[in-house]
Design a protein around this motif. Structure first.
Motif, PDB file in Angstrom:
ATOM      1  N   LEU A  17      52.665  39.486  43.966  1.00  0.00           N
ATOM      2  CA  LEU A  17      51.382  40.076  43.680  1.00  0.00           C
ATOM      3  C   LEU A  17      50.299  40.238  44.295  1.00  0.00           C
ATOM      4  CD1 LEU A  17      51.449  41.446  40.927  1.00  0.00           C
ATOM      5  CD2 LEU A  17      50.663  39.843  39.981  1.00  0.00           C
ATOM      6  N   ASP A  18      49.773  41.636  45.032  1.00  0.00           N
ATOM      7  CA  ASP A  18      48.846  41.552  45.974  1.00  0.00           C
ATOM      8  C   ASP A  18      47.285  41.590  44.797  1.00  0.00           C
ATOM      9  OD1 ASP A  18      50.201  41.872  47.794  1.00  0.00           O
ATOM     10  OD2 ASP A  18      50.168  44.067  47.917  1.00  0.00           O
ATOM     11  N   GLU A  19      47.542  41.291  43.377  1.00  0.00           N
ATOM     12  CA  GLU A  19      46.153  42.039  43.115  1.00  0.00           C
ATOM     13  C   GLU A  19      46.264  41.695  41.305  1.00  0.00           C
ATOM     14  OE1 GLU A  19      42.342  45.774  41.771  1.00  0.00           O
ATOM     15  OE2 GLU A  19      44.520  45.563  42.489  1.00  0.00           O
ATOM     16  N   LEU A  20      45.352  40.856  40.800  1.00  0.00           N
ATOM     17  CA  LEU A  20      45.273  40.209  39.516  1.00  0.00           C
ATOM     18  C   LEU A  20      44.344  41.358  38.297  1.00  0.00           C
ATOM     19  CD1 LEU A  20      45.371  36.291  39.333  1.00  0.00           C
ATOM     20  CD2 LEU A  20      47.361  38.392  38.417  1.00  0.00           C
ATOM     21  N   PRO A  21      44.606  40.922  37.326  1.00  0.00           N
ATOM     22  CA  PRO A  21      43.563  41.999  36.859  1.00  0.00           C
ATOM     23  C   PRO A  21      42.001  40.883  36.104  1.00  0.00           C
ATOM     24  CG  PRO A  21      45.204  41.514  35.193  1.00  0.00           C
ATOM     25  CD  PRO A  21      46.342  41.753  36.367  1.00  0.00           C
ATOM     26  N   PRO A  22      41.434  41.691  36.512  1.00  0.00           N
ATOM     27  CA  PRO A  22      40.199  40.741  35.846  1.00  0.00           C
ATOM     28  C   PRO A  22      39.986  39.683  34.725  1.00  0.00           C
ATOM     29  CG  PRO A  22      39.785  43.079  35.075  1.00  0.00           C
ATOM     30  CD  PRO A  22      40.862  42.739  36.109  1.00  0.00           C
ATOM     31  N   ASP A  23      39.343  38.492  34.503  1.00  0.00           N
ATOM     32  CA  ASP A  23      40.220  37.569  33.574  1.00  0.00           C
ATOM     33  C   ASP A  23      38.903  38.747  32.245  1.00  0.00           C
ATOM     34  OD1 ASP A  23      40.031  35.715  31.146  1.00  0.00           O
ATOM     35  OD2 ASP A  23      38.564  34.366  32.384  1.00  0.00           O
ATOM     36  N   LEU A  24      39.858  39.589  31.389  1.00  0.00           N
ATOM     37  CA  LEU A  24      39.019  39.348  30.420  1.00  0.00           C
ATOM     38  C   LEU A  24      39.624  39.509  29.217  1.00  0.00           C
ATOM     39  CD1 LEU A  24      41.103  43.217  30.732  1.00  0.00           C
ATOM     40  CD2 LEU A  24      38.503  42.923  31.729  1.00  0.00           C
ATOM     41  N   GLY A  25      39.338  38.463  28.959  1.00  0.00           N
ATOM     42  CA  GLY A  25      39.443  37.016  27.799  1.00  0.00           C
ATOM     43  C   GLY A  25      40.295  38.187  26.172  1.00  0.00           C
ATOM     44  N   ASP A  26      39.959  37.245  25.487  1.00  0.00           N
ATOM     45  CA  ASP A  26      40.317  38.197  23.401  1.00  0.00           C
ATOM     46  C   ASP A  26      41.364  38.971  23.869  1.00  0.00           C
ATOM     47  OD1 ASP A  26      39.220  38.698  21.313  1.00  0.00           O
ATOM     48  OD2 ASP A  26      38.724  40.889  22.085  1.00  0.00           O
ATOM     49  N   ALA A  27      42.227  38.838  23.836  1.00  0.00           N
ATOM     50  CA  ALA A  27      43.759  38.637  24.068  1.00  0.00           C
ATOM     51  C   ALA A  27      44.154  39.083  25.095  1.00  0.00           C
ATOM     52  CB  ALA A  27      43.906  40.266  22.464  1.00  0.00           C
ATOM     53  N   ALA A  28      43.451  39.438  26.260  1.00  0.00           N
ATOM     54  CA  ALA A  28      44.171  39.993  27.406  1.00  0.00           C
ATOM     55  C   ALA A  28      44.583  38.346  28.333  1.00  0.00           C
ATOM     56  CB  ALA A  28      43.398  41.202  28.124  1.00  0.00           C
ATOM     57  N   THR A  29      45.608  38.166  28.925  1.00  0.00           N
ATOM     58  CA  THR A  29      45.800  37.452  30.117  1.00  0.00           C
ATOM     59  C   THR A  29      46.066  37.542  31.078  1.00  0.00           C
ATOM     60  OG1 THR A  29      46.729  35.313  29.698  1.00  0.00           O
ATOM     61  CG2 THR A  29      47.962  36.586  28.339  1.00  0.00           C
ATOM     62  N   ARG A  30      45.875  37.050  31.746  1.00  0.00           N
ATOM     63  CA  ARG A  30      46.503  37.355  33.265  1.00  0.00           C
ATOM     64  C   ARG A  30      47.931  36.713  33.291  1.00  0.00           C
ATOM     65  NH1 ARG A  30      42.062  35.979  37.557  1.00  0.00           N
ATOM     66  NH2 ARG A  30      42.112  34.262  36.769  1.00  0.00           N
ATOM     67  N   ARG A  31      48.329  35.892  32.454  1.00  0.00           N
ATOM     68  CA  ARG A  31      49.298  35.137  32.879  1.00  0.00           C
ATOM     69  C   ARG A  31      50.439  36.096  32.032  1.00  0.00           C
ATOM     70  NH1 ARG A  31      48.673  29.427  32.494  1.00  0.00           N
ATOM     71  NH2 ARG A  31      46.938  28.485  31.703  1.00  0.00           N
ATOM     72  N   ALA A  32      50.188  36.571  31.352  1.00  0.00           N
ATOM     73  CA  ALA A  32      51.713  37.898  30.663  1.00  0.00           C
ATOM     74  C   ALA A  32      52.106  38.360  32.742  1.00  0.00           C
ATOM     75  CB  ALA A  32      51.091  38.474  29.848  1.00  0.00           C
ATOM     76  N   VAL A  33      50.884  39.068  32.892  1.00  0.00           N
ATOM     77  CA  VAL A  33      51.068  40.159  34.312  1.00  0.00           C
ATOM     78  C   VAL A  33      51.676  39.700  35.306  1.00  0.00           C
ATOM     79  CG1 VAL A  33      50.128  41.304  35.878  1.00  0.00           C
ATOM     80  CG2 VAL A  33      49.476  41.077  33.309  1.00  0.00           C
ATOM     81  N   VAL A  34      51.936  37.933  34.980  1.00  0.00           N
ATOM     82  CA  VAL A  34      52.252  37.085  36.243  1.00  0.00           C
ATOM     83  C   VAL A  34      53.956  36.854  36.372  1.00  0.00           C
ATOM     84  CG1 VAL A  34      52.113  35.224  37.870  1.00  0.00           C
ATOM     85  CG2 VAL A  34      50.040  36.225  37.576  1.00  0.00           C
ATOM     86  N   ALA A  35      53.418  36.010  34.524  1.00  0.00           N
ATOM     87  CA  ALA A  35      55.011  35.779  33.929  1.00  0.00           C
ATOM     88  C   ALA A  35      55.863  36.692  33.878  1.00  0.00           C
ATOM     89  CB  ALA A  35      54.858  35.385  32.953  1.00  0.00           C
ATOM     90  N   ASN A  36      55.248  38.137  33.880  1.00  0.00           N
ATOM     91  CA  ASN A  36      57.025  39.760  33.826  1.00  0.00           C
ATOM     92  C   ASN A  36      56.733  40.291  35.269  1.00  0.00           C
ATOM     93  OD1 ASN A  36      56.809  38.892  31.264  1.00  0.00           O
ATOM     94  ND2 ASN A  36      55.641  39.708  30.269  1.00  0.00           N
ATOM     95  N   THR A  37      56.129  39.969  36.161  1.00  0.00           N
ATOM     96  CA  THR A  37      56.157  40.558  36.974  1.00  0.00           C
ATOM     97  C   THR A  37      57.416  41.187  37.446  1.00  0.00           C
ATOM     98  OG1 THR A  37      53.830  39.691  38.142  1.00  0.00           O
ATOM     99  CG2 THR A  37      55.473  40.908  40.094  1.00  0.00           C
ATOM    100  N   VAL A  38      58.281  39.394  37.777  1.00  0.00           N
ATOM    101  CA  VAL A  38      59.509  40.589  38.190  1.00  0.00           C
ATOM    102  C   VAL A  38      60.160  41.135  37.300  1.00  0.00           C
ATOM    103  CG1 VAL A  38      61.924  39.271  38.790  1.00  0.00           C
ATOM    104  CG2 VAL A  38      59.418  38.013  39.349  1.00  0.00           C
ATOM    105  N   GLY A  39      60.239  41.129  36.337  1.00  0.00           N
ATOM    106  CA  GLY A  39      60.762  42.240  35.080  1.00  0.00           C
ATOM    107  C   GLY A  39      60.375  43.590  35.473  1.00  0.00           C
ATOM    108  N   TYR A  40      59.187  43.604  35.397  1.00  0.00           N
ATOM    109  CA  TYR A  40      58.699  45.256  35.704  1.00  0.00           C
ATOM    110  C   TYR A  40      59.478  45.475  37.439  1.00  0.00           C
ATOM    111  CZ  TYR A  40      54.311  43.204  33.417  1.00  0.00           C
ATOM    112  OH  TYR A  40      53.310  42.651  32.484  1.00  0.00           O
ATOM    113  N   ARG A  41      59.372  44.610  38.329  1.00  0.00           N
ATOM    114  CA  ARG A  41      60.083  45.414  39.193  1.00  0.00           C
ATOM    115  C   ARG A  41      62.020  45.392  39.506  1.00  0.00           C
ATOM    116  NH1 ARG A  41      57.139  40.504  43.153  1.00  0.00           N
ATOM    117  NH2 ARG A  41      54.892  42.228  43.123  1.00  0.00           N
ATOM    118  N   ARG A  42      62.326  45.158  37.875  1.00  0.00           N
ATOM    119  CA  ARG A  42      63.398  44.723  38.104  1.00  0.00           C
ATOM    120  C   ARG A  42      63.967  47.092  37.517  1.00  0.00           C
ATOM    121  NH1 ARG A  42      65.707  39.672  35.874  1.00  0.00           N
ATOM    122  NH2 ARG A  42      66.196  38.442  37.726  1.00  0.00           N
TER     123      ARG A  42
END
Length: 735
Positions: free
Chosen positions: A90-115
């Motif tokens: 994953l080349d780019e992560l979203p900024p740390d937006l806080g308040d229910a938005a988490t970068r962990r979900a993006v990293v955890a689901n990246t493989v599922g996104y690509r499938r």
């Protein structure tokens, strides 16, 4: 690692001396018994050595545990998340937006996104994970009308709309629109066009749904307010649309449907749910609204009717209620005529953009911060606590009204050896309405915390219960209503914290020496007022308004400091509510000022002030001063990243709109200023970019600055691009 402070018996009857660590005992247990006995007889030298070794061992075990947690994105420290993103490419992560938005979900689901890359479902999932908001993706090609071949008739795309399909007509032109449209030439990326062959729309829903009351606990329901010939579900009488709590989505492959989105409850959807409950296909406890008359059971579904869509049921001698889901109003009928019960309780859900004002959200973090930053000079710890439950029989720890709770506090303070000089907590444990007059006098160097909070249960094996621990309470899930004004008088160094209430009146500070007043996460439909005197009363008073909605501040006394954080001050708030005779008289003399504090320094951070401001000096950051603000001392303070209305006299400006005094500049555009609307005081999508993204960190100015809505939209646009099919164009709609 903790040390033993009491003498206890070790293994095999050997004494254990105080001061020895539990880690040393763990290592000693690995040695033979005769070695432990010999060490005990010779002064515990070996135990002391193993105590030092155990400390290093504990550090090593902690590092190993943290290393194991770092293998998984769900449990790793925040600084490890970018490294795991590198592992999945994953080349780019979203900024740390806080308040229910988490970068962990993006990293955890990246493989599922690509499938699932190139599908509409993955666009919806990425947008939801990046922004933290529910999302719905719409592919517009299937919704275009076309001249079909006679051998391939598309019955799902009729060129004309069936006007008899009233249930679906409510969804026209929205993200759930099921009807076909003619093609548009305007681009969807500009948010002006939608229906086109290459267009895909991603709709984000930043609104939140707040349930009031529980179907399983009848004593936690809210009191409906009489308005005209009916009732309003909102205790302040505001017209507010009803919502249904969203359901969880089953899988990533499924597109979000209406039940999973935080959208207002349509009357026809409410009718469908009621019909299902009447037929036995839906548990009545799952209905989005419940109505009770007096202390009786909730009205059954066949006696709850949808306003404008149903006639009264053929039930003789039984009260029925019409529900208007659009305005949140109720009207009762009995025997064919309008009925006015003395007491009506409701269970419902309402919507809002942010956790501002009184609400049923979790207020723990802000409340603890208010306690930590409070400027009261008393001692630490909680000296006493009493709970308020509507109609409860008074006992040692529980009273039936808020007035009784305040009297109990004053009685405890007057008792010899009472909690003077410490904190006393009065917690309201339900969402009821309390209409009795409220007044309290706080002794010197004493803090009163009036908070909407429940006490955690302390159960023993069986049916036994332990008394609550003073100071342990949960400010979550409640929104009580105080129907009159609250008057407070304080001694030197005293403090009052008001948290989580709908106050249907003024908050008055009488002459005295109150040291601090904090209005946290409240909706005050009146004025926070400090009485004017000819002496130095309340000369040390600090007033703080945090995450609240307040009509205005009128601080005529010599108050030195006023702080407004993430709040809305709206001098038209009272005028927008159902008015009593006293309110009409007050509004006739009102000046439309948000803050009147000629002797105070005003600090505004991430707030919206919809009225004029008159203070001694001012500093502001990411704020909106919608009406002219005048500061007597312009050499003190600074206004930065804020909107300042033309005609204002403020200190030096830094990245403000307009940039200099005398300039016109753009004007803010609000979605609505209706205090009952979910998007109250929020900036509209058509608001000029200089204001909508002109706050610090390129976020919006005003009370919703902490949500970082512009940053979320830009992050979603960037993160969605890699998953877009070639040749398609995406449009992101934020509300």
């Amino acid at each position: 690692m903790t040390e033993r402070t009491e003498r206890s018996e070790g293994h095999e009857g050997m004494p254990s001396r105080p001061g020895m660590t539990a880690g040393a005992d763990r290592l000693l247990d690995l040695l033979p018994a005769h070695v432990r006995l010999r060490d005990a007889q010779t002064g515990d030298t070996l135990r002391a050595l193993l105590g030092a070794v155990a400390g290093e061992l504990a550090m090593l075990e902690g590092d190993l545990a943290a290393l194991y947690d770092s293998w998984f994105v769900e449990t790793c420290p925040e600084w490890v998340v970018p490294y795991l993103a590198d592992l999945v490419g994953l080349d780019e992560l979203p900024p740390d937006l806080g308040d229910a938005a988490t970068r962990r979900a993006v990293v955890a689901n990246t493989v599922g996104y690509r499938r699932r890359k190139g599908t509409v479902a993955v666009l919806e999932q990425v947008a939801r994970d990046v922004t933290g908001w529910p999302a719905r993706a719409v592919e517009y090609f299937p919704l275009l009308t076309a001249a079909t071949h006679v051998n391939h008739v598309r019955l799902d795309r009729p060129a004309t709309v069936d006007l008899r399909d009233a249930d679906r007509l409510d969804l026209v032109s929205g993200p759930l629109d099921p009807f076909a449209h003619t093609a548009e030439a305007r681009r969807i990326a500009s948010r002006r066009g939608r229906y086109g062959i290459p267009n895909v729309g991603v709709f984000l829903f930043p609104a939140r749904v707040y349930p009031v009351g529980s179907a399983l606990a009848l004593d936690g329901w809210s009191r409906a307010r009489p308005v005209g010939d009916g009732y309003a579900v909102d205790p302040l009488g505001r017209s507010t649309p009803l919502f249904a709590p969203p359901t969880a989505e089953e899988a990533i492959e499924r597109l979000a449907a209406e039940p999973a989105l935080p959208v207002p409850l349509r009357p026809r959807r409410l009718l469908a749910l009621l019909r299902a409950a009447r037929a036995g296909a839906l548990d009545p406890l799952l209905l989005p609204i419940g109505v009770r008359i007096g202390t009786g059971a909730p009205l059954p579904p066949d006696r709850v009717r949808v306003c404008g869509l149903e006639d009264l049921a053929p039930v003789a001698g039984q009260p029925q209620v019409y529900v208007d889901a659009v305005s949140g109003r109720l009207r009762f009928h009995l025997g064919g005529s309008v009925h006015r019960p003395a007491r009506v309780s409701v269970r419902y859900a309402y919507g809002g953009l942010a956790d501002i004002g009184a609400g049923t959200y979790d207020r723990t973090e802000v409340h603890e911060n208010a306690l930590a930053t409070d400027l009261y000079s008393g001692g630490p710890g909680v000296g006493g606590q009493v709970a308020v439950r509507d109609g409860a029989v008074s006992s040692t720890m529980v009273v039936g009204t808020v007035a009784d709770g305040l009297r109990r506090a004053e009685q405890e303070w007057a008792r010899p050896g009472g909690p003077v000089g410490r904190t006393f907590v009065v917690s309201v444990t339900d969402s009821g309405s309390y209409a009795e007059p409220l007044a309290v006098e706080i002794p010197a160097e004493t803090r009163l915390v009036l908070v909407a909070a429940t006490w955690p249960e302390r159960r023993l094996p069986g049916d036994g219960r332990l008394p609550p621990v003073p100071g342990e309470y949960a400010p979550d899930g409640l929104r009580p209503h105080l129907g009159t004004s609250l008057t407070v008088t304080g001694g030197p160094g005293s403090s009052l914290i008001l948290d989580g209430f709908l106050l249907d009146g003024d908050l008055l500070v009488q002459p005295g020496r109150l040291g601090a007043l904090t209005v946290s996460q409240c909706t005050v439909a009146g004025v926070v007022r400090v009485a004017a005197t000819g002496d130095a009363s309340n000369r040390d008073l600090r007033v703080a308004v945090v995450r609240s909605i307040v009509d205005s501040l009128d601080l005529a006394g010599p108050v030195p400091l006023v702080s407004v954080v993430d709040s809305v001050l709206d001098p038209g708030l009272v005028a927008a509510l159902p008015r009593t005779r006293a309110r009409r008289a007050f509004r006739a003399a009102a000046s439309g000022a948000a803050v009147t504090a000629p002797g105070a320094h005003l600090s505004v951070e991430g707030s919206t002030l919809l009225g004029s401001v008159g203070v001694r000096s001012i500093d502001a950051s990411s704020a909106m001063l919608v009406e002219p603000a005048r500061a007597e001392h312009r050499q003190t303070g600074c206004v930065r990243y804020s909107y300042v209305a033309p005609g204002s006299r403020v200190p030096r400006r830094f990245h403000c709109v307009p940039a200099a005094e005398g300039d016109a500049g753009p004007r803010p555009v609000f979605a609505t200023l209706d205090p009952g609307a979910p998007f109250y005081a929020a900036l509209a999508m058509s608001c000029p970019a200089e204001i909508a993204a002109g706050g610090e960190d390129e976020s919006e100015m005003g009370a919703h600055h902490h949500l970082r809505r512009p940053l979320r939209l830009r992050a979603a646009e960037r993160m969605l691009q890699p998953y877009m099919p070639v040749g398609l164009e995406i449009g992101i709609f934020g509300s």
